[in-house]
Scaffold this motif. Structure first.
Motif, PDB file in Angstrom:
ATOM      1  N   ALA A 151      48.680  38.945  41.988  1.00  0.00           N
ATOM      2  CA  ALA A 151      47.730  39.972  41.527  1.00  0.00           C
ATOM      3  C   ALA A 151      48.268  40.658  40.279  1.00  0.00           C
ATOM      4  N   TYR A 152      49.608  40.897  40.275  1.00  0.00           N
ATOM      5  CA  TYR A 152      50.232  41.550  39.116  1.00  0.00           C
ATOM      6  C   TYR A 152      50.061  40.695  37.861  1.00  0.00           C
ATOM      7  N   GLN A 153      50.259  39.359  38.040  1.00  0.00           N
ATOM      8  CA  GLN A 153      50.125  38.443  36.892  1.00  0.00           C
ATOM      9  C   GLN A 153      48.699  38.434  36.360  1.00  0.00           C
ATOM     10  N   THR A 154      47.720  38.490  37.278  1.00  0.00           N
ATOM     11  CA  THR A 154      46.306  38.508  36.870  1.00  0.00           C
ATOM     12  C   THR A 154      46.005  39.764  36.066  1.00  0.00           C
ATOM     13  N   VAL A 155      46.494  40.910  36.566  1.00  0.00           N
ATOM     14  CA  VAL A 155      46.287  42.182  35.855  1.00  0.00           C
ATOM     15  C   VAL A 155      46.951  42.128  34.486  1.00  0.00           C
ATOM     16  N   GLN A 156      48.163  41.576  34.455  1.00  0.00           N
ATOM     17  CA  GLN A 156      48.895  41.472  33.186  1.00  0.00           C
ATOM     18  C   GLN A 156      48.149  40.583  32.190  1.00  0.00           C
ATOM     19  N   GLN A 157      47.612  39.462  32.695  1.00  0.00           N
ATOM     20  CA  GLN A 157      46.849  38.547  31.833  1.00  0.00           C
ATOM     21  C   GLN A 157      45.615  39.241  31.264  1.00  0.00           C
ATOM     22  N   GLU A 158      44.892  39.940  32.154  1.00  0.00           N
ATOM     23  CA  GLU A 158      43.683  40.668  31.730  1.00  0.00           C
ATOM     24  C   GLU A 158      44.037  41.703  30.668  1.00  0.00           C
ATOM     25  N   TYR A 159      45.127  42.420  30.925  1.00  0.00           N
ATOM     26  CA  TYR A 159      45.569  43.474  30.002  1.00  0.00           C
ATOM     27  C   TYR A 159      45.900  42.898  28.622  1.00  0.00           C
ATOM     28  N   LEU A 160      46.606  41.768  28.626  1.00  0.00           N
ATOM     29  CA  LEU A 160      47.018  41.157  27.353  1.00  0.00           C
ATOM     30  C   LEU A 160      45.854  40.500  26.611  1.00  0.00           C
ATOM     31  N   GLN A 161      44.733  40.297  27.306  1.00  0.00           N
ATOM     32  CA  GLN A 161      43.545  39.729  26.649  1.00  0.00           C
ATOM     33  C   GLN A 161      42.747  40.789  25.895  1.00  0.00           C
TER      34      GLN A 161
END
Length: 205
Positions: A2-12
């Motif tokens: 979940a953390y990686q998904t949030v991080q990916q979304e944030y970096l997009q």
């Protein structure tokens, strides 16, 4: 995961939108945690000029008040319209977008000196909304399922909503005025007979 998904979304999230909204959220969090106080952030020309507290030129754009409805409302609009501008008419033109921030911030700082506003973040959000709405005149908008209107009316609808909440409309009017100056110089005047581009992004950006 979940953390990686949030991080990916944030970096997009586009760079300028990500930087500004993050700075606003972190500033508000620091105030909530009592690490700093709004008195260290607000716009005060005397303290800037006499005590060299230059950071106030920036921090007054980052604080939207304590966490509550007003803060969330402003953050949603700031994030949404900043991102739509950056991914829309400013796609691939990050330097021009940063220049709009600097130009709008400078004008608001000058006007803010005369109207005694201590925080200019909300006015800045309205400026972004105004520029987006004028560049997307055919988009149909819906406000809380109550009102249907074309995009150019959005800043005025928001001003009416501010009035209903008992807020001062000076902030909204300042945002609309600065947004209009930018839109006129960038989109209208260059296309007039004898007109030209007055706003040129500096080379260092």
């Amino acid at each position: 995961m979940a953390y990686q998904t949030v991080q990916q979304e944030y970096l997009q999230i586009p760079f300028v939108t990500r930087a500004y909204t993050t700075a606003c959220v972190l500033t508000t969090a620091a105030v909530q945690l009592e690490l700093i106080t709004p008195f260290q952030l607000y716009f005060n020309p005397d303290l800037i000029l006499r005590n060299y507290q230059v950071w106030r030129l920036i921090t007054n754009f980052l604080f939207f008040g304590p966490v509550g409805f007003n803060f969330l409302f402003n953050m949603i609009f700031l994030y949404r319209y900043c991102r739509m501008l950056e991914e829309g008419s400013f796609r691939g033109r990050t330097a021009d977008f940063v220049f709009m921030f600097l130009f709008g911030g400078l004008l608001m700082t000058i006007f803010g000196t005369f109207v005694s506003l201590v925080f200019l973040g909300q006015a800045f959000t309205i400026m972004l909304v105004y520029v987006w709405s004028r560049r997307n005149p055919n988009v149909r908008m819906n406000f809380f399922g109550l009102l249907n209107f074309q995009a150019p009316f959005l800043p005025w609808v928001l001003m009416g909503f501010s009035l209903l909440l008992g807020n001062s409309i000076i902030v909204d009017l300042l945002g609309i005025a600065v947004g209009h100056v930018y839109f006129f110089l960038e989109d209208v005047f260059p296309n007039q007979p004898g007109g030209g581009r007055w706003l040129k992004t500096p080379f260092f950006l």
